[in-house]
Design a protein around this motif. Structure first.
Motif, PDB file in Angstrom:
ATOM      1  N   GLN A  25      -9.458   1.738   6.927  1.00  0.00           N
ATOM      2  CA  GLN A  25      -8.202   1.003   6.957  1.00  0.00           C
ATOM      3  C   GLN A  25      -8.229   0.197   8.251  1.00  0.00           C
ATOM      4  OE1 GLN A  25      -4.700   3.239   6.173  1.00  0.00           O
ATOM      5  NE2 GLN A  25      -3.363   1.682   7.039  1.00  0.00           N
ATOM      6  N   ARG A  26      -8.074  -1.120   8.153  1.00  0.00           N
ATOM      7  CA  ARG A  26      -8.213  -1.957   9.347  1.00  0.00           C
ATOM      8  C   ARG A  26      -7.616  -3.331   9.104  1.00  0.00           C
ATOM      9  NH1 ARG A  26     -14.017  -4.496   9.187  1.00  0.00           N
ATOM     10  NH2 ARG A  26     -14.427  -4.496   6.967  1.00  0.00           N
ATOM     11  N   ASN A  27      -7.589  -4.131  10.151  1.00  0.00           N
ATOM     12  CA  ASN A  27      -7.199  -5.532  10.068  1.00  0.00           C
ATOM     13  C   ASN A  27      -8.462  -6.367  10.159  1.00  0.00           C
ATOM     14  OD1 ASN A  27      -4.402  -5.100   9.975  1.00  0.00           O
ATOM     15  ND2 ASN A  27      -4.295  -4.939  12.192  1.00  0.00           N
ATOM     16  N   VAL A  28      -8.531  -7.427   9.362  1.00  0.00           N
ATOM     17  CA  VAL A  28      -9.649  -8.366   9.444  1.00  0.00           C
ATOM     18  C   VAL A  28      -9.089  -9.731   9.804  1.00  0.00           C
ATOM     19  CG1 VAL A  28     -11.110  -7.107   7.820  1.00  0.00           C
ATOM     20  CG2 VAL A  28      -9.633  -8.909   6.966  1.00  0.00           C
ATOM     21  N   ARG A  29      -9.895 -10.514  10.494  1.00  0.00           N
ATOM     22  CA  ARG A  29      -9.469 -11.850  10.887  1.00  0.00           C
ATOM     23  C   ARG A  29      -9.995 -12.845   9.873  1.00  0.00           C
ATOM     24  NH1 ARG A  29      -6.692 -13.849  14.627  1.00  0.00           N
ATOM     25  NH2 ARG A  29      -6.886 -12.107  16.027  1.00  0.00           N
ATOM     26  N   LEU A  30      -9.088 -13.725   9.425  1.00  0.00           N
ATOM     27  CA  LEU A  30      -9.443 -14.839   8.553  1.00  0.00           C
ATOM     28  C   LEU A  30      -9.198 -16.096   9.374  1.00  0.00           C
ATOM     29  CD1 LEU A  30     -10.313 -15.645   5.691  1.00  0.00           C
ATOM     30  CD2 LEU A  30      -7.899 -15.661   5.065  1.00  0.00           C
ATOM     31  N   ARG A  31     -10.281 -16.821   9.620  1.00  0.00           N
ATOM     32  CA  ARG A  31     -10.199 -17.980  10.524  1.00  0.00           C
ATOM     33  C   ARG A  31     -10.286 -19.295   9.767  1.00  0.00           C
ATOM     34  NH1 ARG A  31     -14.206 -15.883  15.330  1.00  0.00           N
ATOM     35  NH2 ARG A  31     -12.978 -14.051  15.756  1.00  0.00           N
ATOM     36  N   PRO A  32      -9.538 -20.282  10.237  1.00  0.00           N
ATOM     37  CA  PRO A  32      -9.656 -21.604   9.632  1.00  0.00           C
ATOM     38  C   PRO A  32     -10.966 -22.252  10.079  1.00  0.00           C
ATOM     39  CG  PRO A  32      -8.130 -21.688  11.464  1.00  0.00           C
ATOM     40  CD  PRO A  32      -8.545 -20.248  11.294  1.00  0.00           C
ATOM     41  N   ASP A  33     -11.617 -22.923   9.187  1.00  0.00           N
ATOM     42  CA  ASP A  33     -12.834 -23.659   9.521  1.00  0.00           C
ATOM     43  C   ASP A  33     -12.704 -25.028   8.890  1.00  0.00           C
ATOM     44  OD1 ASP A  33     -15.320 -24.219  10.615  1.00  0.00           O
ATOM     45  OD2 ASP A  33     -16.422 -23.190   9.055  1.00  0.00           O
ATOM     46  N   LEU A  34     -13.275 -25.219   7.734  1.00  0.00           N
ATOM     47  CA  LEU A  34     -13.163 -26.498   7.041  1.00  0.00           C
ATOM     48  C   LEU A  34     -11.724 -26.740   6.604  1.00  0.00           C
ATOM     49  CD1 LEU A  34     -14.450 -29.003   5.770  1.00  0.00           C
ATOM     50  CD2 LEU A  34     -14.904 -27.632   3.744  1.00  0.00           C
ATOM     51  N   ILE A  35     -11.070 -25.703   6.094  1.00  0.00           N
ATOM     52  CA  ILE A  35      -9.683 -25.819   5.651  1.00  0.00           C
ATOM     53  C   ILE A  35      -8.778 -25.195   6.705  1.00  0.00           C
ATOM     54  CG2 ILE A  35      -7.990 -25.183   3.895  1.00  0.00           C
ATOM     55  CD1 ILE A  35     -10.304 -25.097   1.883  1.00  0.00           C
ATOM     56  N   GLN A  36      -7.881 -26.002   7.252  1.00  0.00           N
ATOM     57  CA  GLN A  36      -6.890 -25.527   8.206  1.00  0.00           C
ATOM     58  C   GLN A  36      -5.647 -25.103   7.430  1.00  0.00           C
ATOM     59  OE1 GLN A  36      -7.544 -25.698  11.744  1.00  0.00           O
ATOM     60  NE2 GLN A  36      -9.552 -26.008  10.865  1.00  0.00           N
ATOM     61  N   PHE A  37      -4.904 -24.131   7.937  1.00  0.00           N
ATOM     62  CA  PHE A  37      -3.667 -23.696   7.297  1.00  0.00           C
ATOM     63  C   PHE A  37      -2.637 -23.392   8.369  1.00  0.00           C
ATOM     64  CE2 PHE A  37      -6.660 -20.201   7.633  1.00  0.00           C
ATOM     65  CZ  PHE A  37      -5.937 -19.228   8.294  1.00  0.00           C
ATOM     66  N   ALA A  38      -1.365 -23.630   8.033  1.00  0.00           N
ATOM     67  CA  ALA A  38      -0.285 -23.390   8.984  1.00  0.00           C
ATOM     68  C   ALA A  38       0.618 -22.239   8.561  1.00  0.00           C
ATOM     69  CB  ALA A  38       0.546 -24.663   9.163  1.00  0.00           C
ATOM     70  N   SER A  39       0.425 -21.742   7.339  1.00  0.00           N
ATOM     71  CA  SER A  39       1.266 -20.673   6.823  1.00  0.00           C
ATOM     72  C   SER A  39       0.401 -19.703   6.025  1.00  0.00           C
ATOM     73  CB  SER A  39       2.357 -21.266   5.927  1.00  0.00           C
ATOM     74  OG  SER A  39       3.157 -20.264   5.365  1.00  0.00           O
ATOM     75  N   ALA A  40       0.708 -18.406   6.133  1.00  0.00           N
ATOM     76  CA  ALA A  40      -0.033 -17.378   5.390  1.00  0.00           C
ATOM     77  C   ALA A  40       0.924 -16.256   5.006  1.00  0.00           C
ATOM     78  CB  ALA A  40      -1.178 -16.823   6.230  1.00  0.00           C
ATOM     79  N   ASN A  41       0.848 -15.848   3.739  1.00  0.00           N
ATOM     80  CA  ASN A  41       1.690 -14.774   3.233  1.00  0.00           C
ATOM     81  C   ASN A  41       0.858 -13.842   2.371  1.00  0.00           C
ATOM     82  OD1 ASN A  41       3.492 -17.313   3.443  1.00  0.00           O
ATOM     83  ND2 ASN A  41       4.916 -15.606   3.498  1.00  0.00           N
ATOM     84  N   LEU A  42       1.155 -12.543   2.453  1.00  0.00           N
ATOM     85  CA  LEU A  42       0.526 -11.591   1.547  1.00  0.00           C
ATOM     86  C   LEU A  42       1.163 -11.750   0.170  1.00  0.00           C
ATOM     87  CD1 LEU A  42       0.314  -8.378   3.744  1.00  0.00           C
ATOM     88  CD2 LEU A  42      -1.506 -10.002   3.209  1.00  0.00           C
ATOM     89  N   VAL A  43       0.335 -11.719  -0.854  1.00  0.00           N
ATOM     90  CA  VAL A  43       0.810 -11.771  -2.235  1.00  0.00           C
ATOM     91  C   VAL A  43       0.136 -10.635  -2.997  1.00  0.00           C
ATOM     92  CG1 VAL A  43       1.271 -14.261  -2.232  1.00  0.00           C
ATOM     93  CG2 VAL A  43      -0.992 -13.452  -2.904  1.00  0.00           C
ATOM     94  N   ASP A  44       0.702 -10.300  -4.159  1.00  0.00           N
ATOM     95  CA  ASP A  44       0.035  -9.288  -4.986  1.00  0.00           C
ATOM     96  C   ASP A  44      -1.058  -9.965  -5.811  1.00  0.00           C
ATOM     97  OD1 ASP A  44       1.306 -10.446  -7.199  1.00  0.00           O
ATOM     98  OD2 ASP A  44       2.759  -8.820  -7.415  1.00  0.00           O
ATOM     99  N   LEU A  45      -1.767  -9.215  -6.610  1.00  0.00           N
ATOM    100  CA  LEU A  45      -2.894  -9.768  -7.358  1.00  0.00           C
ATOM    101  C   LEU A  45      -2.460 -10.733  -8.458  1.00  0.00           C
ATOM    102  CD1 LEU A  45      -5.276  -6.684  -7.504  1.00  0.00           C
ATOM    103  CD2 LEU A  45      -5.206  -8.555  -5.843  1.00  0.00           C
ATOM    104  N   ALA A  46      -1.150 -10.757  -8.772  1.00  0.00           N
ATOM    105  CA  ALA A  46      -0.598 -11.732  -9.715  1.00  0.00           C
ATOM    106  C   ALA A  46      -0.004 -12.933  -8.971  1.00  0.00           C
ATOM    107  CB  ALA A  46       0.450 -11.079 -10.606  1.00  0.00           C
ATOM    108  N   GLU A  47      -0.267 -13.022  -7.665  1.00  0.00           N
ATOM    109  CA  GLU A  47       0.150 -14.117  -6.780  1.00  0.00           C
ATOM    110  C   GLU A  47       1.648 -14.145  -6.512  1.00  0.00           C
ATOM    111  OE1 GLU A  47      -1.572 -17.917  -7.836  1.00  0.00           O
ATOM    112  OE2 GLU A  47      -3.485 -16.974  -8.353  1.00  0.00           O
ATOM    113  N   ARG A  48       2.332 -13.020  -6.683  1.00  0.00           N
ATOM    114  CA  ARG A  48       3.751 -12.938  -6.345  1.00  0.00           C
ATOM    115  C   ARG A  48       3.894 -12.565  -4.883  1.00  0.00           C
ATOM    116  NH1 ARG A  48       4.376  -9.477 -11.614  1.00  0.00           N
ATOM    117  NH2 ARG A  48       3.226  -8.125 -10.198  1.00  0.00           N
ATOM    118  N   ASP A  49       4.813 -13.225  -4.197  1.00  0.00           N
ATOM    119  CA  ASP A  49       5.036 -13.006  -2.770  1.00  0.00           C
ATOM    120  C   ASP A  49       5.459 -11.566  -2.515  1.00  0.00           C
ATOM    121  OD1 ASP A  49       5.403 -13.508  -0.052  1.00  0.00           O
ATOM    122  OD2 ASP A  49       7.423 -14.286  -0.332  1.00  0.00           O
ATOM    123  N   ARG A  50       4.806 -10.932  -1.536  1.00  0.00           N
ATOM    124  CA  ARG A  50       5.149  -9.555  -1.142  1.00  0.00           C
ATOM    125  C   ARG A  50       6.176  -9.528  -0.018  1.00  0.00           C
ATOM    126  NH1 ARG A  50      -0.469  -6.549  -0.186  1.00  0.00           N
ATOM    127  NH2 ARG A  50       0.900  -5.506   1.283  1.00  0.00           N
TER     128      ARG A  50
END
Length: 84
Positions: A25-50
């Motif tokens: 159980q841990r945290n992983v870093r997701l870094r912008p490279d080619l695609i930059q992003f300004a917002s990030a949200n956890l969603v479920d596997l059906a893409e519904r906002d958690r």
């Protein structure tokens, strides 16, 4: 491990599917490279906002992962990195 990256079904950003494969159980870093992003949200596997926004900074985001679990993240407010 990145399982998939796809356009969101509702056309609002992209969905990144991650799987924790080390058995921790841990945290992983997701870094912008080619695609930059300004917002990030956890969603479920059906893409519904958690209801969990992730803090975005210049180093990317930290995504909480459960042991051997799959986590989905919606990245939005996207732009492409210029290659100058």
């Amino acid at each position: 491990m990145v399982l998939a990256v796809k356009e969101a079904d509702d056309d609002f950003g992209i969905i990144v599917y991650l799987q924790e494969v080390m058995g921790l159980q841990r945290n992983v870093r997701l870094r912008p490279d080619l695609i930059q992003f300004a917002s990030a949200n956890l969603v479920d596997l059906a893409e519904r906002d958690r209801g969990e926004s992730l803090e975005v900074n210049e180093d990317g985001i930290r995504v909480p992962m459960s042991r051997l679990g799959i986590t989905a993240v919606r990245l939005s407010q996207l732009s492409l990195q210029s290659s100058l």
